[in-house]
Design a protein around this motif. Structure first.
Motif, PDB file in Angstrom:
ATOM      1  N   ARG A 228       0.919  -1.200   0.079  1.00 11.67           N
ATOM      2  CA  ARG A 228       0.054  -0.123   0.049  1.00 11.67           C
ATOM      3  C   ARG A 228       0.965   1.269  -0.003  1.00 11.67           C
ATOM      4  O   ARG A 228       0.488   2.203  -0.861  1.00 11.67           O
ATOM      5  N   PHE A 229       2.083   1.194   0.521  1.00 14.93           N
ATOM      6  CA  PHE A 229       2.738   2.340   0.791  1.00 14.93           C
ATOM      7  C   PHE A 229       4.223   2.010   0.374  1.00 14.93           C
ATOM      8  O   PHE A 229       5.033   1.711   1.141  1.00 14.93           O
ATOM      9  N   PRO A 230       4.635   2.010  -1.026  1.00 12.02           N
ATOM     10  CA  PRO A 230       5.855   1.483  -1.551  1.00 12.02           C
ATOM     11  C   PRO A 230       7.041   2.424  -0.995  1.00 12.02           C
ATOM     12  O   PRO A 230       8.014   1.723  -0.688  1.00 12.02           O
ATOM     13  N   VAL A 231       6.865   3.443  -0.546  1.00 20.21           N
ATOM     14  CA  VAL A 231       8.182   4.185   0.134  1.00 20.21           C
ATOM     15  C   VAL A 231       8.496   3.429   1.358  1.00 20.21           C
ATOM     16  O   VAL A 231       9.468   3.698   1.758  1.00 20.21           O
ATOM     17  N   THR A 232       7.667   2.628   2.015  1.00 17.53           N
ATOM     18  CA  THR A 232       7.994   1.957   3.260  1.00 17.53           C
ATOM     19  C   THR A 232       9.068   0.881   2.979  1.00 17.53           C
ATOM     20  O   THR A 232      10.194   0.549   3.545  1.00 17.53           O
ATOM     21  N   GLN A 233       8.682   0.358   1.720  1.00 15.27           N
ATOM     22  CA  GLN A 233       9.590  -0.800   1.351  1.00 15.27           C
ATOM     23  C   GLN A 233      11.181  -0.091   0.768  1.00 15.27           C
ATOM     24  O   GLN A 233      12.185  -0.633   1.046  1.00 15.27           O
ATOM     25  N   SER A 234      10.781   0.972   0.045  1.00 12.19           N
ATOM     26  CA  SER A 234      12.128   1.894  -0.087  1.00 12.19           C
ATOM     27  C   SER A 234      12.939   1.998   1.234  1.00 12.19           C
ATOM     28  O   SER A 234      14.282   2.093   1.207  1.00 12.19           O
ATOM     29  N   LEU A 235      12.494   2.436   2.310  1.00 13.38           N
ATOM     30  CA  LEU A 235      12.903   2.931   3.488  1.00 13.38           C
ATOM     31  C   LEU A 235      13.786   1.697   4.239  1.00 13.38           C
ATOM     32  O   LEU A 235      14.696   1.756   4.646  1.00 13.38           O
ATOM     33  N   ALA A 236      12.837   0.507   4.056  1.00 14.62           N
ATOM     34  CA  ALA A 236      13.413  -0.702   4.395  1.00 14.62           C
ATOM     35  C   ALA A 236      14.650  -1.010   3.585  1.00 14.62           C
ATOM     36  O   ALA A 236      15.933  -1.576   4.373  1.00 14.62           O
ATOM     37  N   ARG A 237      14.709  -0.991   2.444  1.00 17.51           N
ATOM     38  CA  ARG A 237      15.767  -1.260   1.601  1.00 17.51           C
ATOM     39  C   ARG A 237      16.979  -0.125   2.049  1.00 17.51           C
ATOM     40  O   ARG A 237      17.970  -0.782   1.777  1.00 17.51           O
ATOM     41  N   GLY A 238      16.803   0.765   2.119  1.00 16.16           N
ATOM     42  CA  GLY A 238      17.705   2.045   2.466  1.00 16.16           C
ATOM     43  C   GLY A 238      18.331   1.577   3.842  1.00 16.16           C
ATOM     44  O   GLY A 238      19.584   1.625   4.032  1.00 16.16           O
ATOM     45  N   ALA A 239      17.503   0.870   4.803  1.00 13.85           N
ATOM     46  CA  ALA A 239      18.283   0.648   6.163  1.00 13.85           C
ATOM     47  C   ALA A 239      19.223  -0.589   6.041  1.00 13.85           C
ATOM     48  O   ALA A 239      20.283  -0.337   6.329  1.00 13.85           O
ATOM     49  N   TRP A 240      18.561  -1.305   5.063  1.00 16.51           N
ATOM     50  CA  TRP A 240      19.648  -2.574   4.930  1.00 16.51           C
ATOM     51  C   TRP A 240      21.085  -2.216   4.283  1.00 16.51           C
ATOM     52  O   TRP A 240      21.910  -2.608   4.236  1.00 16.51           O
ATOM     53  N   PHE A 241      20.661  -1.123   3.369  1.00 16.26           N
ATOM     54  CA  PHE A 241      22.003  -0.885   2.444  1.00 16.26           C
ATOM     55  C   PHE A 241      22.965  -0.126   3.329  1.00 16.26           C
ATOM     56  O   PHE A 241      24.120  -0.375   3.191  1.00 16.26           O
ATOM     57  N   TRP A 242      22.499   0.701   4.229  1.00 20.19           N
ATOM     58  CA  TRP A 242      23.338   1.631   4.860  1.00 20.19           C
ATOM     59  C   TRP A 242      23.903   0.997   6.064  1.00 20.19           C
ATOM     60  O   TRP A 242      25.204   0.927   6.477  1.00 20.19           O
ATOM     61  N   GLY A 243      23.375  -0.221   6.235  1.00 16.42           N
ATOM     62  CA  GLY A 243      23.647  -1.350   7.552  1.00 16.42           C
ATOM     63  C   GLY A 243      24.899  -1.993   6.973  1.00 16.42           C
ATOM     64  O   GLY A 243      25.866  -2.100   7.655  1.00 16.42           O
ATOM     65  N   HIS A 244      24.676  -2.200   5.634  1.00 20.08           N
ATOM     66  CA  HIS A 244      25.783  -3.164   4.893  1.00 20.08           C
ATOM     67  C   HIS A 244      27.012  -2.302   4.697  1.00 20.08           C
ATOM     68  O   HIS A 244      28.251  -2.818   4.627  1.00 20.08           O
ATOM     69  N   GLU A 245      26.479  -1.127   4.317  1.00 21.37           N
ATOM     70  CA  GLU A 245      27.686  -0.172   3.997  1.00 21.37           C
ATOM     71  C   GLU A 245      28.770   0.080   5.258  1.00 21.37           C
ATOM     72  O   GLU A 245      29.975   0.141   4.942  1.00 21.37           O
ATOM     73  N   THR A 246      28.163   0.081   6.191  1.00 21.80           N
ATOM     74  CA  THR A 246      28.931   0.239   7.583  1.00 21.80           C
ATOM     75  C   THR A 246      30.035  -0.869   7.780  1.00 21.80           C
ATOM     76  O   THR A 246      31.215  -0.665   8.028  1.00 21.80           O
ATOM     77  N   VAL A 247      29.592  -2.252   7.251  1.00 26.79           N
ATOM     78  CA  VAL A 247      30.501  -3.196   7.218  1.00 26.79           C
ATOM     79  C   VAL A 247      31.697  -3.207   6.731  1.00 26.79           C
ATOM     80  O   VAL A 247      32.838  -3.712   7.087  1.00 26.79           O
ATOM     81  N   ALA A 248      31.753  -2.276   5.444  1.00 29.67           N
ATOM     82  CA  ALA A 248      32.849  -2.412   4.688  1.00 29.67           C
ATOM     83  C   ALA A 248      34.259  -1.607   5.322  1.00 29.67           C
ATOM     84  O   ALA A 248      35.056  -1.998   5.479  1.00 29.67           O
ATOM     85  N   LEU A 249      33.947  -0.946   6.370  1.00 29.62           N
ATOM     86  CA  LEU A 249      34.998  -0.366   7.421  1.00 29.62           C
ATOM     87  C   LEU A 249      35.573  -1.417   7.983  1.00 29.62           C
ATOM     88  O   LEU A 249      36.941  -1.302   8.224  1.00 29.62           O
ATOM     89  N   GLY A 250      35.220  -2.523   8.245  1.00 33.53           N
ATOM     90  CA  GLY A 250      35.629  -3.755   8.794  1.00 33.53           C
ATOM     91  C   GLY A 250      36.033  -4.911   8.114  1.00 33.53           C
ATOM     92  O   GLY A 250      37.170  -5.727   8.558  1.00 33.53           O
ATOM     93  N   VAL A 251      35.602  -5.014   6.714  1.00 31.82           N
ATOM     94  CA  VAL A 251      35.757  -6.002   5.876  1.00 31.82           C
ATOM     95  C   VAL A 251      36.867  -5.690   4.650  1.00 31.82           C
ATOM     96  O   VAL A 251      37.201  -6.626   4.124  1.00 31.82           O
ATOM     97  N   VAL A 252      36.320  -4.511   4.296  1.00 32.09           N
ATOM     98  CA  VAL A 252      37.319  -4.153   2.937  1.00 32.09           C
ATOM     99  C   VAL A 252      38.652  -3.637   3.557  1.00 32.09           C
ATOM    100  O   VAL A 252      39.604  -4.007   2.607  1.00 32.09           O
ATOM    101  N   TRP A 253      38.728  -2.942   4.446  1.00 24.59           N
ATOM    102  CA  TRP A 253      40.001  -2.455   5.142  1.00 24.59           C
ATOM    103  C   TRP A 253      40.228  -2.997   6.489  1.00 24.59           C
ATOM    104  O   TRP A 253      39.021  -3.283   7.207  1.00 24.59           O
ATOM    105  N   GLU A 254      41.346  -3.175   6.877  1.00 26.28           N
ATOM    106  CA  GLU A 254      41.673  -3.616   8.234  1.00 26.28           C
ATOM    107  C   GLU A 254      41.426  -2.408   9.119  1.00 26.28           C
ATOM    108  O   GLU A 254      42.100  -1.277   8.958  1.00 26.28           O
ATOM    109  N   SER A 255      40.808  -2.356   9.944  1.00 29.24           N
ATOM    110  CA  SER A 255      40.465  -1.438  10.954  1.00 29.24           C
ATOM    111  C   SER A 255      40.003  -1.864  12.256  1.00 29.24           C
ATOM    112  O   SER A 255      39.816  -3.050  12.474  1.00 29.24           O
TER     113      SER A 255
END
Length: 505
Positions: A228-255
């Motif tokens: 009914r509200f596609p924007v909510t799915q976009s928000l959920a997708r965005g949340a997952w995306f940014w959550g995974h983006e932060t993981v880059a700091l730990g797995v793409v480079w050693e930190s």
């Protein structure tokens, strides 16, 4: 009297996620003179081929889908292969792609005709070549199942099964099953095998970092909300995306975050495995991220089942009775499951490709593949790749990266067709500068920190991964800059067009 067949505007090789995605975007841009050449009899690519027990994505479903083709009905956080295949099939039918697919068309070679400015496409079993103005190689890196080069593999008297070519007619119940490999597919197969087989022996070469995976059912209320509200799915997708983006700091480079990832994995191991010796066998000796992170909450319990055993001795060869390991023991088996991945084209071309001046991509990529922004190669006009060299993510969804490539390629093809260009070819100096920078940045990543993985060639060249955040990869493909290309015109009708083109052949 012979009939001259008009060349296609676009030929797409492969009807997997990438091929269907690019077809969808081309259709939405008004391009209709194209064909998808698929060697199989069904769409789906990797998700058509991988139907082994437990097959599922280790990226959340909301993120492992296209933003331009959202699905509000994912049943779980992490969907199984069948549901992902249904999603691809639904895209094909919902967006009218099926009439453009030609099944049973195994492309065995591409050759650029400089005089005509066209690509000639050789198809297995056909005498006459197909011709096209542009070609998109969307066959993907995970399309050819790879049996390991183990001596005696053809001598085994029992059943051999590859994870990407699962035999559903074979009865695994009551059998002695050996599983070779402990990667992403193995951690899904082993928990299913222990449920039916009489015994399961897992042959491990290198343990991986395993993180817990919580796979929740999607509630009916959430599905209705997304519909009914596609924007909510976009928000959920965005949340997952940014959550995974932060993981880059730990797995793409050693930190310091790398230690956090490793700590979580070790706590997961300690919580699920009580035996100190088994924990030691399952603890990696490389940094998290150097190899692909594994996601499973049932792999460790499966290894401790009464009918399962982990074996760390190197495999010497395969004999008719089973697997001979370095300690001199023959591990008898009725069936050997090879969870050993795919033939990833890190060096050499996926198919024979001949470009301008008779150059071959196989020769040029013999020491490691490269491209400009992963999508185009100098000397091969009007040819594009999805999931090409250095486009692999180590922390986020491959579909995010693929979507960025699709948009860029669709823009390039749209421009070529609108302006009726003869060729659009990436400038070699721009390409070389880009790849020098890629390798400079890769040198400081965990992938290049010394461990052996399928990301690297035998001499350590990383042709696979992108050394940065997903946002950086997407941003570099946001806009097609003609200054990066050498353009030749087929028909020039406006002085304004000439002024905007950086070069003419």
């Amino acid at each position: 009297m012979s009939t001259v067949v008009k060349p296609l505007d676009v030929a797409v090789i492969g009807a997997g996620f990438a091929g269907i995605g690019i077809a969808l975007r081309l259709r939405q841009r008004g391009v209709s003179d194209f064909a998808i050449l698929e060697r199989d009899t069904r769409v789906g690519g990797t998700w058509r081929d991988n139907t082994y027990p437990g097959a599922a994505c280790d990226i959340p479903s909301r993120l492992y889908s296209y933003s331009f083709a959202p699905n509000p009905d994912w049943s779980k956080t992490y969907s199984g292969s069948g549901e992902i295949l249904d999603y691809i099939e639904n895209m094909v039918d919902s967006y009218g792609i099926r009439p453009f697919i030609r099944f049973g068309q195994n492309v065995t070679g591409l050759e650029f005709d400089e005089a005509e400015g066209l690509w000639s496409i050789t198809i297995e079993g056909r005498d006459k070549q197909l011709r096209a103005r542009t070609v998109i190689v969307a066959s993907g890196p995970l399309s050819n199942a790879s049996f390991p080069a183990i001596p005696g593999i053809d001598d085994f008297a029992g059943k051999k099964v590859h994870s990407a070519r699962w035999d559903h007619d074979y009865d695994y119940a009551g059998k002695k099953v050996s599983v070779v490999g402990t990667g992403a597919s193995a951690v899904q197969i082993v928990p299913e095998m222990v449920k039916t087989a009489a015994s399961v022996k897992v042959h491990q070469r290198t343990p991986g970092w395993v993180l817990p995976r919580v796979n929740r059912e999607t509630s009916g209320l959430a599905k209705k909300l997304y519909q009914r509200f596609p924007v909510t799915q976009s928000l959920a997708r965005g949340a997952w995306f940014w959550g995974h983006e932060t993981v880059a700091l730990g797995v793409v480079w050693e930190s310091p975050l790398t230690r956090v990832v490793e700590r979580v994995a070790k706590l997961h191991l300690r919580a699920q495995v009580r035996d100190p010796w088994l924990r030691r066998q399952l603890t990696p000796d490389f940094r998290a991220g150097c190899k692909r992170l594994l996601m499973s909450s049932d792999y460790y319990p499966a290894l401790q089942a009464d009918n399962c055993q982990l074996n760390n001795w190197p495999i010497v060869k395969i004999v008719p009775e089973g697997i001979l390991t370095a300690e001199g023991v023959v591990h008898r088996a009725d069936c050997i499951v090879f969870a050993t991945g795919f033939e990833v084209s890190k060096s050499g071309a996926p198919i024979p490709i001949t470009g301008r001046g008779g150059r071959t991509l196989d020769d040029e990529w013999s020491r490691g593949s490269y491209a400009f922004k992963s999508v185009a190669v100098a000397g091969y006009p009007n040819l594009f790749f999805t999931f090409g060299p250095n486009s692999g993510p180590g922390h986020n969804s491959a579909l995010v990266y693929m979507e960025a490539q699709i948009e860029y390629i669709a823009e390039a093809i749209g421009l070529l067709l609108r302006r009726d260009l003869r060729t659009l070819e990436v400038d070699k100096q721009r390409q070389d500068a880009y790849n020098v920078e890629m390798q400079r940045r890769l040198a400081s990543t965990t992938w290049n920190s010394g461990c052996s993985s399928w990301y690297l060639t035998e001499d350590g060249f990383n042709a696979t991964m992108y050394p940065g955040f997903g946002t950086q990869f997407v941003r570099q493909l946001d806009e097609l800059d003609l200054d990066d290309y050498v353009v030749t015109a087929r028909v020039v009708t406006e002085i304004g067009d000439i002024n905007r083109m950086p070069a003419f052949g």
